[in-house]
Write a protein that holds these residues in place. Sequence first.
Motif, PDB file in Angstrom:
ATOM      1  N   GLU A  34      -6.557 -11.016 -71.516  1.00  0.00           N
ATOM      2  CA  GLU A  34      -5.923 -11.352 -70.241  1.00  0.00           C
ATOM      3  C   GLU A  34      -4.988 -12.554 -70.371  1.00  0.00           C
ATOM      4  OE1 GLU A  34      -9.174 -11.876 -70.833  1.00  0.00           O
ATOM      5  OE2 GLU A  34      -9.560 -13.947 -70.306  1.00  0.00           O
ATOM      6  N   ALA A  35      -3.952 -12.539 -69.530  1.00  0.00           N
ATOM      7  CA  ALA A  35      -3.010 -13.658 -69.482  1.00  0.00           C
ATOM      8  C   ALA A  35      -3.703 -14.870 -68.862  1.00  0.00           C
ATOM      9  CB  ALA A  35      -1.794 -13.270 -68.654  1.00  0.00           C
ATOM     10  N   ALA A  36      -3.454 -16.047 -69.417  1.00  0.00           N
ATOM     11  CA  ALA A  36      -4.028 -17.289 -68.899  1.00  0.00           C
ATOM     12  C   ALA A  36      -3.114 -18.448 -69.285  1.00  0.00           C
ATOM     13  CB  ALA A  36      -5.426 -17.519 -69.479  1.00  0.00           C
ATOM     14  N   PRO A  37      -3.042 -19.481 -68.438  1.00  0.00           N
ATOM     15  CA  PRO A  37      -2.147 -20.613 -68.734  1.00  0.00           C
ATOM     16  C   PRO A  37      -2.403 -21.262 -70.089  1.00  0.00           C
ATOM     17  CG  PRO A  37      -2.912 -20.742 -66.469  1.00  0.00           C
ATOM     18  CD  PRO A  37      -3.685 -19.628 -67.127  1.00  0.00           C
ATOM     19  N   TYR A  38      -3.657 -21.446 -70.468  1.00  0.00           N
ATOM     20  CA  TYR A  38      -3.939 -22.106 -71.739  1.00  0.00           C
ATOM     21  C   TYR A  38      -3.495 -21.248 -72.922  1.00  0.00           C
ATOM     22  CZ  TYR A  38      -8.238 -19.262 -71.616  1.00  0.00           C
ATOM     23  OH  TYR A  38      -9.143 -18.233 -71.536  1.00  0.00           O
ATOM     24  N   LYS A  39      -3.484 -19.932 -72.768  1.00  0.00           N
ATOM     25  CA  LYS A  39      -2.989 -19.059 -73.838  1.00  0.00           C
ATOM     26  C   LYS A  39      -1.466 -19.145 -73.927  1.00  0.00           C
ATOM     27  CE  LYS A  39      -6.851 -15.873 -73.462  1.00  0.00           C
ATOM     28  NZ  LYS A  39      -7.275 -14.495 -73.153  1.00  0.00           N
ATOM     29  N   VAL A  40      -0.791 -19.226 -72.778  1.00  0.00           N
ATOM     30  CA  VAL A  40       0.663 -19.384 -72.776  1.00  0.00           C
ATOM     31  C   VAL A  40       1.027 -20.694 -73.474  1.00  0.00           C
ATOM     32  CG1 VAL A  40       2.711 -19.716 -71.321  1.00  0.00           C
ATOM     33  CG2 VAL A  40       1.043 -17.938 -70.744  1.00  0.00           C
ATOM     34  N   ASP A  41       0.307 -21.767 -73.169  1.00  0.00           N
ATOM     35  CA  ASP A  41       0.571 -23.056 -73.827  1.00  0.00           C
ATOM     36  C   ASP A  41       0.402 -22.951 -75.343  1.00  0.00           C
ATOM     37  OD1 ASP A  41       1.037 -24.264 -71.371  1.00  0.00           O
ATOM     38  OD2 ASP A  41      -0.988 -25.103 -71.214  1.00  0.00           O
ATOM     39  N   LEU A  42      -0.651 -22.276 -75.787  1.00  0.00           N
ATOM     40  CA  LEU A  42      -0.921 -22.135 -77.218  1.00  0.00           C
ATOM     41  C   LEU A  42       0.215 -21.389 -77.909  1.00  0.00           C
ATOM     42  CD1 LEU A  42      -2.907 -22.465 -79.599  1.00  0.00           C
ATOM     43  CD2 LEU A  42      -3.922 -20.292 -78.909  1.00  0.00           C
ATOM     44  N   TRP A  43       0.646 -20.265 -77.350  1.00  0.00           N
ATOM     45  CA  TRP A  43       1.684 -19.466 -78.000  1.00  0.00           C
ATOM     46  C   TRP A  43       3.071 -20.082 -77.798  1.00  0.00           C
ATOM     47  CZ3 TRP A  43      -1.107 -17.879 -81.392  1.00  0.00           C
ATOM     48  CH2 TRP A  43      -2.337 -17.282 -81.176  1.00  0.00           C
ATOM     49  N   ASN A  44       3.271 -20.855 -76.724  1.00  0.00           N
ATOM     50  CA  ASN A  44       4.517 -21.625 -76.591  1.00  0.00           C
ATOM     51  C   ASN A  44       4.636 -22.627 -77.743  1.00  0.00           C
ATOM     52  OD1 ASN A  44       5.788 -20.540 -74.332  1.00  0.00           O
ATOM     53  ND2 ASN A  44       4.847 -21.974 -72.910  1.00  0.00           N
ATOM     54  N   ALA A  45       3.520 -23.266 -78.096  1.00  0.00           N
ATOM     55  CA  ALA A  45       3.527 -24.238 -79.190  1.00  0.00           C
ATOM     56  C   ALA A  45       3.909 -23.556 -80.505  1.00  0.00           C
ATOM     57  CB  ALA A  45       2.162 -24.920 -79.313  1.00  0.00           C
ATOM     58  N   MET A  46       3.394 -22.363 -80.729  1.00  0.00           N
ATOM     59  CA  MET A  46       3.756 -21.648 -81.949  1.00  0.00           C
ATOM     60  C   MET A  46       5.225 -21.228 -81.906  1.00  0.00           C
ATOM     61  SD  MET A  46       2.201 -18.214 -83.648  1.00  0.00           S
ATOM     62  CE  MET A  46       1.410 -18.732 -85.156  1.00  0.00           C
ATOM     63  N   ALA A  47       5.689 -20.748 -80.759  1.00  0.00           N
ATOM     64  CA  ALA A  47       7.085 -20.311 -80.627  1.00  0.00           C
ATOM     65  C   ALA A  47       8.056 -21.473 -80.794  1.00  0.00           C
ATOM     66  CB  ALA A  47       7.295 -19.634 -79.277  1.00  0.00           C
ATOM     67  N   ALA A  48       7.608 -22.699 -80.503  1.00  0.00           N
ATOM     68  CA  ALA A  48       8.469 -23.874 -80.645  1.00  0.00           C
ATOM     69  C   ALA A  48       8.788 -24.162 -82.108  1.00  0.00           C
ATOM     70  CB  ALA A  48       7.814 -25.093 -79.996  1.00  0.00           C
ATOM     71  N   GLU A  49       7.950 -23.661 -82.996  1.00  0.00           N
ATOM     72  CA  GLU A  49       8.211 -23.798 -84.431  1.00  0.00           C
ATOM     73  C   GLU A  49       9.266 -22.756 -84.796  1.00  0.00           C
ATOM     74  OE1 GLU A  49       6.847 -26.152 -86.365  1.00  0.00           O
ATOM     75  OE2 GLU A  49       5.835 -26.884 -84.565  1.00  0.00           O
ATOM     76  N   HIS A  50      10.402 -23.174 -85.268  1.00  0.00           N
ATOM     77  CA  HIS A  50      11.514 -22.251 -85.495  1.00  0.00           C
ATOM     78  C   HIS A  50      11.307 -21.280 -86.648  1.00  0.00           C
ATOM     79  CE1 HIS A  50      13.914 -23.926 -82.345  1.00  0.00           C
ATOM     80  NE2 HIS A  50      13.611 -25.143 -82.780  1.00  0.00           N
ATOM     81  N   GLU A  51      10.215 -21.447 -87.382  1.00  0.00           N
ATOM     82  CA  GLU A  51       9.961 -20.498 -88.463  1.00  0.00           C
ATOM     83  C   GLU A  51       9.284 -19.227 -87.957  1.00  0.00           C
ATOM     84  OE1 GLU A  51       6.178 -21.806 -90.877  1.00  0.00           O
ATOM     85  OE2 GLU A  51       7.336 -23.563 -90.268  1.00  0.00           O
ATOM     86  N   PHE A  52       8.919 -19.199 -86.654  1.00  0.00           N
ATOM     87  CA  PHE A  52       8.227 -18.042 -86.094  1.00  0.00           C
ATOM     88  C   PHE A  52       9.015 -17.407 -84.958  1.00  0.00           C
ATOM     89  CE2 PHE A  52       4.733 -20.895 -87.491  1.00  0.00           C
ATOM     90  CZ  PHE A  52       4.207 -20.087 -88.480  1.00  0.00           C
ATOM     91  N   ALA A  53       9.086 -16.090 -84.966  1.00  0.00           N
ATOM     92  CA  ALA A  53       9.544 -15.317 -83.817  1.00  0.00           C
ATOM     93  C   ALA A  53       8.271 -14.706 -83.233  1.00  0.00           C
ATOM     94  CB  ALA A  53      10.516 -14.232 -84.244  1.00  0.00           C
ATOM     95  N   VAL A  54       7.902 -15.095 -82.013  1.00  0.00           N
ATOM     96  CA  VAL A  54       6.611 -14.744 -81.432  1.00  0.00           C
ATOM     97  C   VAL A  54       6.778 -13.727 -80.314  1.00  0.00           C
ATOM     98  CG1 VAL A  54       4.579 -15.657 -80.233  1.00  0.00           C
ATOM     99  CG2 VAL A  54       5.710 -17.035 -81.987  1.00  0.00           C
ATOM    100  N   LYS A  55       5.973 -12.658 -80.384  1.00  0.00           N
ATOM    101  CA  LYS A  55       5.849 -11.686 -79.295  1.00  0.00           C
ATOM    102  C   LYS A  55       4.381 -11.638 -78.915  1.00  0.00           C
ATOM    103  CE  LYS A  55       9.550  -8.406 -80.051  1.00  0.00           C
ATOM    104  NZ  LYS A  55       9.964  -7.026 -79.897  1.00  0.00           N
ATOM    105  N   VAL A  56       4.111 -11.699 -77.605  1.00  0.00           N
ATOM    106  CA  VAL A  56       2.734 -11.633 -77.130  1.00  0.00           C
ATOM    107  C   VAL A  56       2.599 -10.450 -76.191  1.00  0.00           C
ATOM    108  CG1 VAL A  56       0.890 -12.824 -75.889  1.00  0.00           C
ATOM    109  CG2 VAL A  56       2.438 -14.130 -77.350  1.00  0.00           C
ATOM    110  N   LEU A  57       1.561  -9.676 -76.426  1.00  0.00           N
ATOM    111  CA  LEU A  57       1.217  -8.562 -75.559  1.00  0.00           C
ATOM    112  C   LEU A  57      -0.119  -8.899 -74.903  1.00  0.00           C
ATOM    113  CD1 LEU A  57       1.779  -5.603 -74.650  1.00  0.00           C
ATOM    114  CD2 LEU A  57       0.424  -4.901 -76.620  1.00  0.00           C
TER     115      LEU A  57
END
Length: 189
Positions: free
Chosen positions: A18-41
Amino acid sequence: MISKTRSLARRVLIIELEAAPYKVDLWNAMAAEHEFAVKVLFTKEKDWAPDGGHDFRELPPVNFSVEVFEGRGVITIGRCIYTVFKLILSWRPSLVCVSGYIDAAPLTAITACLVTRTTFVMRGDIFNNEAVSGASGRLKTSVRNFLRKVVFRHGRAVLNCGSVGVRSALHAGCSSAKALDFPYVVDRQ
């Protein structure tokens, strides 16, 4: 749309429940690293279980590619399974991070990764190591233990929340080399 710089990045597909704010924060942090292109389902808009507790309909700003499946019927589950297979086959991620292994979408992701030889990790908080009770308890426990063996053998790592999570993975049969402590949340400060 992924920028030209991001097109050279390692592609990471996250299969979340399920979608949750703390999960969005976690994957935003990973996406901020320019070595990763992040897709979340996100396979569910909320946890529909009676004891689910989460009902986050408002999420913080999302800085990655995201899809959230709404509803809880057979059609939604079928669409989600199809999307997981399609993303793994067409987007060709270099890593798939799967939350859990019991629901249809995580099982589909693990199966697709095994078939395509895509590297995957499993993420969770702790393992329930008690035997399943009830009339079909023995069968459910056997299926659970089989799925764990598949994940522990073929997954690159098992990401757990804290030392309690790591200990529960070790108790479930995961090797100490693969049972890793991984943050459940990130500090946004």
